[in-house]
Design an enzyme around this catalytic site. Structure first.
Site, PDB file in Angstrom:
ATOM      1  N   THR A  42      41.974  41.604  52.288  1.00 24.50           N
ATOM      2  CA  THR A  42      42.388  42.300  53.499  1.00 24.50           C
ATOM      3  C   THR A  42      41.683  41.774  54.738  1.00 24.50           C
ATOM      4  OG1 THR A  42      42.910  44.325  52.267  1.00 24.50           O
ATOM      5  CG2 THR A  42      42.515  44.566  54.612  1.00 24.50           C
ATOM      6  N   THR A 126      38.773  44.077  48.785  1.00 24.53           N
ATOM      7  CA  THR A 126      37.993  45.246  48.371  1.00 24.53           C
ATOM      8  C   THR A 126      38.399  45.804  47.006  1.00 24.53           C
ATOM      9  OG1 THR A 126      39.476  46.758  49.553  1.00 24.53           O
ATOM     10  CG2 THR A 126      37.560  45.917  50.766  1.00 24.53           C
TER      11      THR A 126
END
Length: 361
Positions: A42, A126
Site C-alpha cells: 500500500t 501491511t
C-alpha cells in the site's frame, strides 16, 4: 485547508513522478548510510483518485510506485541519512511467497555486511508485514538496525500515512539508539518489535499493536524514544541460517472453531506438510475429532505446534499436549508460530529441541 493542500500536493507528486530537491541538514559524509529496500504494498500504491482509500487493489487497477519515486516524494528522509534505494520486488504483501522472503533476507544480510551500510529500511505491505518482520528477526545476521514500514492508505489517498511513516522509519534506522534492537516495525509513530507486533484492525491507521509485549518505543519529532528492549533471541543471536536455502519446509495452519473435525489436518498431511500449527480455542483447546487427527499426524512424523486463535496470551505446555508429543506455541500467534516452525525444521525434528526453540525465541 493547508493539510488538504499538502496531501493533494503529495498525491500529485507521486502521480506525475516529479522529483523534489532534498535539503540535507548536514554534510553528506557526516550522516549514516541507509539502504531502502522496496517490496511493494500500500505504501507504494496509487488509486484512481484521492478518495480511493481501501478499494485500490488489483480489481481497481492498482499501480505500484518504484522506489526512486517514493524517495523523491519524501525528500525529508535525506535529512537523516545518505539514502540508496533498491527495488527487490514490487507486489502486495498478500501475494508474497517463501522464495520472496529468502531473496529479501539474503539481500538484507549482504547490505548489512558492508561497512558502507549502517542500517536497512524495508517498505512492505501491511497484510503480512508482521510475518516478514519476524522471519527477518530470526535470520538477519547483524546488530545494525532493520526497520520495516508500510502504510494503511495508498500514496495518492487523502491524508496518506506513508510519507510520515517512511520518514520516521529512516530516522529510526539512522539513530544510534536503534542498534541491537532486533528487527522493528515503525508505523503510526510507534516502534514495535518483530516478535510482539500484530495487525489488529483491517483498515485503521493505528492497526499495529503489541498486546503481549507493549511497544519498544515511540517516534516524536523524528527521534526515537525507547521504553523497552527485546529479551528474546534475535538476529545475530539466532541459530538459523538461510544463506544456502532455496525453500523452507511446508508448514500449515489449522484454525479451530466449534465443531471442527480433522478433515483439514488430514488434507495437510496428505499434501506433504512437515509441520502443522493448530490455532485452538482458548488455551489451545480442540474438539475430540481435531485432537485425533493431530495425534495421527504426529504419529506419521508431522511436527505439531499447538497455539490459540486468541490474539493475546501465552500457551504453556499442558499434560494432554505433552503426552501427545505436541509443542506449545508459547506467546507466538499462529502465523508467527508457522514462521518459527519452518525455520526450526531446518535444524531438527526433535520435539524437545523444537520446544526449546519456542521457549527461547
Amino acid at each position: 485547508m493547508k493539510l488538504l493542500i499538502t496531501s493533494l500536493a503529495y498525491a500529485m507528486l507521486l502521480m506525475f513522478g516529479a522529483t523534489a530537491a532534498a535539503a540535507p541538514a548536514q554534510a553528506e559524509n557526516a550522516k549514516p548510510n541507509i539502504a531502502i529496500l522496496a517490496t511493494g504494498g500500500t505504501i507504494a500504491s496509487r488509486g484512481a483518485d484521492s478518495m480511493a482509500l481501501t478499494d485500490y487493489g488489483s480489481n481497481a487497477g492498482m499501480k505500484h510506485l518504484g522506489i526512486q519515486t517514493m524517495i523523491d516524494a519524501v525528500p525529508e528522509v535525506k535529512k537523516f541519512a545518505n539514502i540508496t534505494g533498491e527495488q527487490v520486488f514490487n507486489v502486495g504483501s498478500s501475494k508474497l511467497a517463501i522464495e520472496n522472503w529468502l531473496i529479501l533476507a539474503k539481500r538484507t544480510n549482504e547490505l548489512l555486511a558492508s561497512k558502507d551500510i549502517d542500517g536497512v529500511v524495508i517498505t512492505h505491505g501491511t497484510d503480512t508485514i508482521e510475518e516478514t518482520a519476524y522471519f527477518l528477526n530470526l535470520v538477519v545476521k547483524s546488530d545494525k538496525p532493520v526497520v520495516l514500514v508500510g502504510a494503511m492508505r495508498p500514496a495518492t489517498g487523502l491524508s496518506a500515512d506513508g510519507p510520515l511513516n517512511l520518514a520516521n522509519a529512516v530516522a529510526l534506522a539512522a539513530s544510534s539508539e536503534a542498534k541491537n534492537k532486533g528487527v522493528m516495525v515503525c508505523m503510526n509513530d510507534q516502534i514495535s518489535s518483530a516478535f510482539g507486533v500484530m495487525k489488529m484492525n483491517t483498515t485503521n491507521a493505528a492497526t499495529f499493536q503489541s498486546p503481549n509485549t507493549g511497544y519498544l518505543g515511540y517516534m516524536q519529532n523524528f527521534k526515537p524514544f525507547f521504553v523497552s528492549a527485546p529479551l528474546k533471541k534475535h538476529t545475530y543471536q539466532t541459530e538459523f541460517d538461510v544463506s544456502d536455502l532455496t525453500t523452507l519446509p511446508r508448514v500449515e495452519v489449522n484454525f479451530t472453531t466449534l465443531g471442527s473435525d480433522g478433515v483439514l489436518i488430514d488434507a495437510a498431511v496428505a499434501a506433504g506438510a512437515k509441520g502443522i500449527v493448530n490455532a485452538g480455542v482458548g488455551h489451545a483447546n480442540v474438539p475430540a475429532a481435531t485432537l485425533k487427527s493431530l495425534q495421527e499426524a504426529q504419529k506419521k512424523g508431522v511436527l505439531i505446534v499447538v497455539g490459540s486463535r486468541v490474539d493475546s496470551g501465552i500457551v504453556t505446555p499442558t499434560t494432554m499436549h505433552s503426552k501427545s508429543g505436541f509443542v506449545s506455541a508459547m506467546m507466538h500467534n499462529a502465523q508467527k508460530a508457522r514462521v518459527l516452525l519452518m525455520l526450526a525444521l531446518t535444524k531438527t525434528n526433535n520435539v524437545m529441541e523444537i520446544q526449546r526453540i519456542f521457549d527461547e525465541y
